[in-house]
Design a protein around this motif. Structure first.
Motif, mmCIF file in Angstrom:
data_model
loop_
_atom_site.group_PDB
_atom_site.id
_atom_site.type_symbol
_atom_site.label_atom_id
_atom_site.label_comp_id
_atom_site.label_asym_id
_atom_site.label_seq_id
_atom_site.Cartn_x
_atom_site.Cartn_y
_atom_site.Cartn_z
ATOM 1 N N LEU A 61 -11.168 -9.660 1.901
ATOM 2 C CA LEU A 61 -10.858 -10.434 3.110
ATOM 3 C C LEU A 61 -9.615 -11.286 2.884
ATOM 4 N N PHE A 62 -9.561 -11.909 1.722
ATOM 5 C CA PHE A 62 -8.414 -12.754 1.373
ATOM 6 C C PHE A 62 -7.141 -11.912 1.240
ATOM 7 N N THR A 63 -7.231 -10.786 0.548
ATOM 8 C CA THR A 63 -6.032 -9.980 0.294
ATOM 9 C C THR A 63 -5.619 -9.124 1.486
ATOM 10 N N ASP A 64 -6.576 -8.703 2.314
ATOM 11 C CA ASP A 64 -6.234 -7.850 3.450
ATOM 12 C C ASP A 64 -5.233 -8.521 4.383
ATOM 13 N N VAL A 66 -2.974 -10.703 3.547
ATOM 14 C CA VAL A 66 -1.683 -10.700 2.863
ATOM 15 C C VAL A 66 -1.050 -9.319 2.939
ATOM 16 N N LEU A 67 -1.826 -8.295 2.662
ATOM 17 C CA LEU A 67 -1.287 -6.936 2.670
ATOM 18 C C LEU A 67 -0.899 -6.474 4.071
ATOM 19 N N GLU A 68 -1.652 -6.887 5.062
ATOM 20 C CA GLU A 68 -1.303 -6.555 6.449
ATOM 21 C C GLU A 68 0.039 -7.186 6.805
ATOM 22 N N PHE A 69 0.236 -8.400 6.369
ATOM 23 C CA PHE A 69 1.514 -9.075 6.598
ATOM 24 C C PHE A 69 2.651 -8.310 5.917
ATOM 25 N N GLY A 70 2.404 -7.797 4.720
ATOM 26 C CA GLY A 70 3.422 -7.045 3.986
ATOM 27 C C GLY A 70 3.929 -5.834 4.749
ATOM 28 N N LYS A 71 3.075 -5.252 5.578
ATOM 29 C CA LYS A 71 3.469 -4.091 6.377
ATOM 30 C C LYS A 71 4.530 -4.440 7.408
ATOM 31 N N SER A 72 4.623 -5.703 7.774
ATOM 32 C CA SER A 72 5.576 -6.117 8.805
ATOM 33 C C SER A 72 6.944 -6.508 8.236
ATOM 34 N N ILE A 73 7.080 -6.497 6.927
ATOM 35 C CA ILE A 73 8.338 -6.939 6.317
ATOM 36 C C ILE A 73 9.334 -5.792 6.265
ATOM 37 N N ASP A 74 10.484 -6.020 6.860
ATOM 38 C CA ASP A 74 11.579 -5.054 6.836
ATOM 39 C C ASP A 74 12.512 -5.423 5.682
ATOM 40 N N TYR A 75 12.683 -4.495 4.743
ATOM 41 C CA TYR A 75 13.460 -4.778 3.543
ATOM 42 C C TYR A 75 14.890 -5.224 3.859
ATOM 43 N N LYS A 76 15.554 -4.506 4.743
ATOM 44 C CA LYS A 76 16.957 -4.829 5.029
ATOM 45 C C LYS A 76 17.088 -6.220 5.649
ATOM 46 N N THR A 77 16.224 -6.519 6.594
ATOM 47 C CA THR A 77 16.255 -7.840 7.218
ATOM 48 C C THR A 77 15.958 -8.921 6.183
ATOM 49 N N MET A 78 14.949 -8.678 5.355
ATOM 50 C CA MET A 78 14.569 -9.646 4.330
ATOM 51 C C MET A 78 15.718 -9.899 3.356
ATOM 52 N N SER A 79 16.452 -8.857 3.013
ATOM 53 C CA SER A 79 17.539 -8.979 2.046
ATOM 54 C C SER A 79 18.760 -9.706 2.597
ATOM 55 N N VAL A 80 19.095 -9.416 3.848
ATOM 56 C CA VAL A 80 20.318 -9.942 4.444
ATOM 57 C C VAL A 80 20.105 -11.269 5.177
ATOM 58 N N ALA A 81 19.016 -11.326 5.935
ATOM 59 C CA ALA A 81 18.724 -12.524 6.725
ATOM 60 C C ALA A 81 17.250 -12.891 6.518
ATOM 61 N N LEU A 116 -2.659 -8.855 -6.654
ATOM 62 C CA LEU A 116 -2.200 -9.061 -5.285
ATOM 63 C C LEU A 116 -0.684 -8.888 -5.173
ATOM 64 N N LYS A 117 0.067 -9.427 -6.124
ATOM 65 C CA LYS A 117 1.531 -9.276 -6.099
ATOM 66 C C LYS A 117 1.916 -7.807 -6.188
ATOM 67 N N ALA A 118 1.273 -7.067 -7.087
ATOM 68 C CA ALA A 118 1.587 -5.638 -7.248
ATOM 69 C C ALA A 118 1.287 -4.868 -5.961
ATOM 70 N N LYS A 119 0.149 -5.148 -5.336
ATOM 71 C CA LYS A 119 -0.202 -4.472 -4.081
ATOM 72 C C LYS A 119 0.754 -4.850 -2.958
ATOM 73 N N PHE A 120 1.174 -6.101 -2.915
ATOM 74 C CA PHE A 120 2.096 -6.575 -1.882
ATOM 75 C C PHE A 120 3.451 -5.877 -2.023
ATOM 76 N N VAL A 121 3.947 -5.771 -3.247
ATOM 77 C CA VAL A 121 5.201 -5.048 -3.504
ATOM 78 C C VAL A 121 5.053 -3.597 -3.062
ATOM 79 N N ASP A 122 3.939 -2.972 -3.417
ATOM 80 C CA ASP A 122 3.697 -1.575 -3.061
ATOM 81 C C ASP A 122 3.687 -1.373 -1.549
ATOM 82 N N VAL A 123 3.026 -2.274 -0.818
ATOM 83 C CA VAL A 123 2.954 -2.170 0.651
ATOM 84 C C VAL A 123 4.349 -2.288 1.259
#
Length: 176
Positions: A61-64, A66-81, A116-123
């Motif tokens: 419940l705690f990690t789900d 976090v991982l669901e949030f990870g699905k919404s992260i766009d790498y390019k946007t995160m890197s640049v802005a 959790l960090k490893a799973k978040f990176v993977d997602v």
């Protein structure tokens, strides 16, 4: 979901975190957990097969979230802005600050946060079609950012100063 079920699961979730701050999980009994949660054993077994099933479901419940949030992260946007991504991370942290503080005190924190960090990176990598073979630099950057942001948030949790943390995270991410 029935309000009683939600109330019971929240009570168990809180009890698990409270007890895990005091002792190792394998030392926590069903009776002790039920007392802390204010439920009886039959109610416990309506929701969970065993104490380990309970721990797993609470951690999931705690990690789900976090991982669901990870699905919404766009790498390019995160890197640049990174401003919007950092804002979302800190919004989620603030919404769950009570649990983050409690989680930090548990005896399972070190192993759980590593997982959790490893799973978040993977997602994040999977949702951005980034893989180690073809995108080593990008995977390394995601791993560095996730690890650094998580460690910074957890380290500064007792004195959570959103503005300072936000500035540190954004300025670090923007460096090339």
């Amino acid at each position: 979901m029935d309000k009683r079920i939600v109330k019971t699961r929240l009570a168990v979730f809180n009890a698990v975190f409270d007890l895990a701050a005091e002792k190792e999980l394998d030392k926590i009994t069903v009776v002790e957990l039920c007392e802390k949660a204010g439920i009886n054993k039959s109610t416990f077994y309506l929701h969970y097969k065993s104490i380990n099933d309970c721990f797993q479901k609470c951690f999931d419940l705690f990690t789900d979230k976090v991982l669901e949030f990870g699905k919404s992260i766009d790498y390019k946007t995160m890197s640049v802005a990174p401003e919007e991504t950092v804002k979302k991370i800190l919004d989620a942290t603030e919404e769950n600050l009570v649990y983050v503080k409690r989680f930090r005190k548990t005896v399972i924190y070190d192993s759980a946060i590593k997982s959790l960090k490893a799973k978040f990176v993977d997602v994040i990598c999977k949702n951005n079609n980034i893989n180690l073979k073809d995108n080593y630099h990008e995977v390394a950057k995601v791993a560095f950012l996730v690890g650094g942001c998580a460690d910074l948030i957890m380290m500064l949790t007792p004195d959570f100063n959103r503005e300072e943390i936000e500035n540190i995270m954004i300025n670090t991410i923007k460096r090339k």
